[in-house]
Motif scaffolding. Structure first.
Motif, PDB file in Angstrom:
ATOM      1  N   GLN A 124      45.869  35.616  29.420  1.00  0.00           N
ATOM      2  CA  GLN A 124      46.634  36.648  30.147  1.00  0.00           C
ATOM      3  C   GLN A 124      45.743  37.839  30.495  1.00  0.00           C
ATOM      4  OE1 GLN A 124      49.716  37.916  27.525  1.00  0.00           O
ATOM      5  NE2 GLN A 124      51.105  36.222  27.994  1.00  0.00           N
ATOM      6  N   VAL A 125      44.943  38.250  29.516  1.00  0.00           N
ATOM      7  CA  VAL A 125      44.080  39.411  29.733  1.00  0.00           C
ATOM      8  C   VAL A 125      43.046  39.100  30.819  1.00  0.00           C
ATOM      9  CG1 VAL A 125      42.320  40.852  28.649  1.00  0.00           C
ATOM     10  CG2 VAL A 125      44.448  40.378  27.438  1.00  0.00           C
ATOM     11  N   LEU A 126      42.487  37.891  30.779  1.00  0.00           N
ATOM     12  CA  LEU A 126      41.492  37.519  31.786  1.00  0.00           C
ATOM     13  C   LEU A 126      42.113  37.477  33.180  1.00  0.00           C
ATOM     14  CD1 LEU A 126      39.517  34.706  29.904  1.00  0.00           C
ATOM     15  CD2 LEU A 126      38.933  37.122  30.153  1.00  0.00           C
ATOM     16  N   ARG A 127      43.347  36.977  33.259  1.00  0.00           N
ATOM     17  CA  ARG A 127      44.030  36.941  34.557  1.00  0.00           C
ATOM     18  C   ARG A 127      44.248  38.353  35.088  1.00  0.00           C
ATOM     19  NH1 ARG A 127      46.985  32.586  33.008  1.00  0.00           N
ATOM     20  NH2 ARG A 127      48.647  33.880  32.159  1.00  0.00           N
ATOM     21  N   LEU A 128      44.633  39.245  34.185  1.00  0.00           N
ATOM     22  CA  LEU A 128      44.843  40.640  34.588  1.00  0.00           C
ATOM     23  C   LEU A 128      43.538  41.244  35.127  1.00  0.00           C
ATOM     24  CD1 LEU A 128      46.363  43.333  34.745  1.00  0.00           C
ATOM     25  CD2 LEU A 128      45.846  43.691  32.323  1.00  0.00           C
ATOM     26  N   LEU A 129      42.439  40.992  34.435  1.00  0.00           N
ATOM     27  CA  LEU A 129      41.155  41.534  34.891  1.00  0.00           C
ATOM     28  C   LEU A 129      40.788  41.021  36.275  1.00  0.00           C
ATOM     29  CD1 LEU A 129      38.823  41.422  31.773  1.00  0.00           C
ATOM     30  CD2 LEU A 129      39.449  43.435  33.114  1.00  0.00           C
ATOM     31  N   LEU A 130      40.967  39.719  36.482  1.00  0.00           N
ATOM     32  CA  LEU A 130      40.612  39.146  37.784  1.00  0.00           C
ATOM     33  C   LEU A 130      41.528  39.662  38.883  1.00  0.00           C
ATOM     34  CD1 LEU A 130      39.692  35.474  36.864  1.00  0.00           C
ATOM     35  CD2 LEU A 130      38.184  37.399  37.400  1.00  0.00           C
ATOM     36  N   ASP A 131      42.793  39.861  38.534  1.00  0.00           N
ATOM     37  CA  ASP A 131      43.749  40.402  39.485  1.00  0.00           C
ATOM     38  C   ASP A 131      43.329  41.824  39.900  1.00  0.00           C
ATOM     39  OD1 ASP A 131      46.255  40.557  40.912  1.00  0.00           O
ATOM     40  OD2 ASP A 131      46.902  41.922  39.324  1.00  0.00           O
ATOM     41  N   LEU A 132      42.925  42.631  38.935  1.00  0.00           N
ATOM     42  CA  LEU A 132      42.483  43.994  39.230  1.00  0.00           C
ATOM     43  C   LEU A 132      41.219  43.981  40.069  1.00  0.00           C
ATOM     44  CD1 LEU A 132      43.061  45.637  35.763  1.00  0.00           C
ATOM     45  CD2 LEU A 132      44.359  46.024  37.852  1.00  0.00           C
ATOM     46  N   ARG A 133      40.312  43.073  39.723  1.00  0.00           N
ATOM     47  CA  ARG A 133      39.083  42.946  40.503  1.00  0.00           C
ATOM     48  C   ARG A 133      39.439  42.695  41.973  1.00  0.00           C
ATOM     49  NH1 ARG A 133      35.540  38.286  40.989  1.00  0.00           N
ATOM     50  NH2 ARG A 133      37.505  37.162  41.111  1.00  0.00           N
ATOM     51  N   ASP A 134      40.379  41.777  42.204  1.00  0.00           N
ATOM     52  CA  ASP A 134      40.744  41.447  43.575  1.00  0.00           C
ATOM     53  C   ASP A 134      41.451  42.602  44.280  1.00  0.00           C
ATOM     54  OD1 ASP A 134      39.675  38.985  43.190  1.00  0.00           O
ATOM     55  OD2 ASP A 134      41.579  38.017  42.707  1.00  0.00           O
ATOM     56  N   ARG A 135      42.366  43.245  43.552  1.00  0.00           N
ATOM     57  CA  ARG A 135      43.153  44.300  44.201  1.00  0.00           C
ATOM     58  C   ARG A 135      42.357  45.578  44.428  1.00  0.00           C
ATOM     59  NH1 ARG A 135      48.471  45.734  41.479  1.00  0.00           N
ATOM     60  NH2 ARG A 135      47.842  44.470  39.722  1.00  0.00           N
ATOM     61  N   LEU A 136      41.506  45.929  43.464  1.00  0.00           N
ATOM     62  CA  LEU A 136      40.807  47.211  43.535  1.00  0.00           C
ATOM     63  C   LEU A 136      39.338  47.068  43.934  1.00  0.00           C
ATOM     64  CD1 LEU A 136      42.198  48.738  40.207  1.00  0.00           C
ATOM     65  CD2 LEU A 136      43.120  49.014  42.505  1.00  0.00           C
ATOM     66  N   ARG A 137      38.880  45.835  44.163  1.00  0.00           N
ATOM     67  CA  ARG A 137      37.467  45.577  44.484  1.00  0.00           C
ATOM     68  C   ARG A 137      36.560  46.140  43.394  1.00  0.00           C
ATOM     69  NH1 ARG A 137      35.475  42.296  47.275  1.00  0.00           N
ATOM     70  NH2 ARG A 137      33.877  43.530  48.307  1.00  0.00           N
ATOM     71  N   LEU A 195      43.491  51.220  36.184  1.00  0.00           N
ATOM     72  CA  LEU A 195      44.452  51.664  37.188  1.00  0.00           C
ATOM     73  C   LEU A 195      44.637  53.174  37.220  1.00  0.00           C
ATOM     74  CD1 LEU A 195      47.219  48.956  36.898  1.00  0.00           C
ATOM     75  CD2 LEU A 195      45.528  49.243  38.697  1.00  0.00           C
ATOM     76  N   ALA A 196      44.728  53.773  36.052  1.00  0.00           N
ATOM     77  CA  ALA A 196      45.036  55.190  36.033  1.00  0.00           C
ATOM     78  C   ALA A 196      43.931  56.003  36.701  1.00  0.00           C
ATOM     79  CB  ALA A 196      45.241  55.646  34.592  1.00  0.00           C
ATOM     80  N   ARG A 197      42.676  55.538  36.524  1.00  0.00           N
ATOM     81  CA  ARG A 197      41.565  56.335  37.063  1.00  0.00           C
ATOM     82  C   ARG A 197      40.880  55.680  38.236  1.00  0.00           C
ATOM     83  NH1 ARG A 197      40.044  56.521  30.965  1.00  0.00           N
ATOM     84  NH2 ARG A 197      41.283  58.300  30.332  1.00  0.00           N
ATOM     85  N   GLN A 198      41.220  54.430  38.511  1.00  0.00           N
ATOM     86  CA  GLN A 198      40.618  53.712  39.632  1.00  0.00           C
ATOM     87  C   GLN A 198      39.094  53.827  39.666  1.00  0.00           C
ATOM     88  OE1 GLN A 198      42.634  52.997  43.001  1.00  0.00           O
ATOM     89  NE2 GLN A 198      44.464  52.785  41.810  1.00  0.00           N
ATOM     90  N   PRO A 199      38.432  53.328  38.644  1.00  0.00           N
ATOM     91  CA  PRO A 199      36.970  53.395  38.630  1.00  0.00           C
ATOM     92  C   PRO A 199      36.378  52.358  39.585  1.00  0.00           C
ATOM     93  CG  PRO A 199      37.714  52.087  36.784  1.00  0.00           C
ATOM     94  CD  PRO A 199      38.956  52.557  37.508  1.00  0.00           C
ATOM     95  N   ASP A 200      35.053  52.455  39.810  1.00  0.00           N
ATOM     96  CA  ASP A 200      34.364  51.435  40.604  1.00  0.00           C
ATOM     97  C   ASP A 200      33.858  50.333  39.709  1.00  0.00           C
ATOM     98  OD1 ASP A 200      34.269  53.259  42.925  1.00  0.00           O
ATOM     99  OD2 ASP A 200      32.913  54.363  41.592  1.00  0.00           O
ATOM    100  N   ARG A 230      27.418  43.915  42.134  1.00  0.00           N
ATOM    101  CA  ARG A 230      27.957  44.321  43.432  1.00  0.00           C
ATOM    102  C   ARG A 230      29.439  44.622  43.316  1.00  0.00           C
ATOM    103  NH1 ARG A 230      25.522  39.205  44.602  1.00  0.00           N
ATOM    104  NH2 ARG A 230      23.305  39.601  44.619  1.00  0.00           N
ATOM    105  N   GLN A 231      29.925  45.349  44.309  1.00  0.00           N
ATOM    106  CA  GLN A 231      31.350  45.654  44.366  1.00  0.00           C
ATOM    107  C   GLN A 231      32.157  44.357  44.375  1.00  0.00           C
ATOM    108  OE1 GLN A 231      32.534  47.581  47.944  1.00  0.00           O
ATOM    109  NE2 GLN A 231      33.803  49.054  46.877  1.00  0.00           N
ATOM    110  N   GLY A 232      33.235  44.313  43.602  1.00  0.00           N
ATOM    111  CA  GLY A 232      34.094  43.136  43.599  1.00  0.00           C
ATOM    112  C   GLY A 232      33.547  41.946  42.848  1.00  0.00           C
ATOM    113  N   GLU A 233      32.442  42.152  42.120  1.00  0.00           N
ATOM    114  CA  GLU A 233      31.795  41.039  41.442  1.00  0.00           C
ATOM    115  C   GLU A 233      31.986  41.147  39.929  1.00  0.00           C
ATOM    116  OE1 GLU A 233      27.517  39.091  42.112  1.00  0.00           O
ATOM    117  OE2 GLU A 233      27.382  41.097  41.240  1.00  0.00           O
TER     118      GLU A 233
END
Ligand SMILES: Nc1ncnc2c1ncn2[C@@H]1O[C@H](COP(=O)(O)OP(=O)(O)O)[C@@H](O)[C@H]1O
Ligand SMILES: [Mg+2]
Length: 301
Positions: free
Chosen positions: A179-192, A156-161, A28-31
């Motif tokens: 650090q990488v895992l935190r970045l991924l989770l941050d992107l998940r939250d910001r970009l759904r 970020l550059a392409r904003q995929p789903d 699902r989206q955001g999952e």
């Protein structure tokens, strides 16, 4: 939550090898959905099949693979290529393999980012310093910096789903992995973003995944929420994995890494290692019942 990716009855064969057998799951989206299993269990083949980048000679079939309702089998190779460039971001296991070793990183970033505002993007992942290093080739950067740059490009550059990350932190040390895992989770939250996160490391699953699919011998043997999988595992393989975990915490711990073992070619693939094996297990491959593929699982909850 909206279902973004729906996979049902996916099979992948290489000449003489059935790598993926009847795999079904949804995202699902955001999952964040974790695909966990030991080396050779078929995880990368699932990813390659979804994005249609299997090597020559490989064959995939599926009842259905849908992204946002669209059947991917209906797409031409060109449409699929465009989809990979826009709606699906792929993060490779080894950052070095997807960058040219001789061209300065900043030039490659500019090229990949297209029209996107590169300084702003770099700022968002704490890598603005890259702008001051216009002549540095990839080997001048650490593995963790490169992996974050690739995540940046993919997400970020392409904003995929959908982001597909196939063991993105396996080659990194624990601090950088965190650090990488935190970045991924941050992107998940910001970009759904929906993230398909592939790993052989249960400690990572516990940190990042909402739901988990456990793979063994090309099958998805159990699917559930991360909490279900960790607190009430039902498949004997999942149970064996968890009981072998000395500690379930500790960022970047490698204690939960899975060691490969024998896989049966007939019947249940886990039968040779199963502590509760029955006669039927060697004879018949169990069908999924309530998200578990085991002859012990009965249809009534
Ligand atoms: N290009 C290939 N040709 C033949 N067999 C392959 C190829 N790639 C993977 N396999 C086999 O398919 C199975 C699943 O591999 P893979 O999807 O890479 O698993 P994982 O990513 O879980 O390690 C393994 O038995 C592997 O040896
Ligand atoms: Mg793999």
């Amino acid at each position: 939550m909206t279902e973004l990716l729906a996979v049902s009855g996916l099979h992948v064969d290489y000449p003489g090898v059935r790598a993926v057998h009847d795999v079904s799951f949804t995202l699902r989206q955001g999952e964040v959905f974790g695909l966990v299993g030991e080396s050779g269990s078929g995880k990368s083949s699932v990813c390659a099949a979804l994005t249609r980048v299997l090597p020559p000679g490989a064959r995939m079939t599926a009842e259905a693979v849908r992204l946002d309702g669209q059947a991917l089998s209906d797409l031409t190779d060109e449409q699929m290529r465009r989809l990979r460039a826009t709606r699906i971001g792929v993060i490779p296991q080894r950052p070095m393999t997807s960058l040219s070793p001789v061209t300065p990183v900043l030039r490659q970033l500019r090229w990949h980012a297209g029209d996107a505002d590169l300084p702003a993007l770099l700022g968002q992942v704490g890598l603005r310093a890259v702008l001051d290093r216009p002549r540095d080739a990839p080997h001048r950067f650490s593995g963790g910096q490169l992996q974050r740059l690739l995540i940046l490009l993919a997400a970020l550059a392409r904003q995929p789903d959908l982001l597909i990350a196939d063991e993105p932190t396996t080659t990194l040390d624990p601090t950088v992995q965190a650090q990488v895992l935190r970045l991924l989770l941050d992107l998940r939250d910001r970009l759904r973003l929906a993230i398909l996160y592939v790993t052989h490391d249960l400690a990572v699953v516990a940190q990042v995944c909402d739901r988990v699919g456990v793979m063994y011998g090309g099958r998805l043997v159990e699917t559930g929420t991360t909490e279900q999988i960790f607190t009430s595992p039902r498949h004997p393989y999942t149970r064996a994995l968890l009981s072998a975990l000395p500690g379930r915490t500790g960022a970047g711990s490698r204690l939960g890494a899975l060691a490969p073992g024998p896989v049966a070619r007939h019947g249940c693939p886990f039968a040779p290692r199963c502590p509760v094996v029955m006669d039927v297990c060697a004879a018949q491959d169990p069908q999924p019942v309530l998200d578990v593929r085991c002859h012990h699982t009965k249809g009534t909850p």
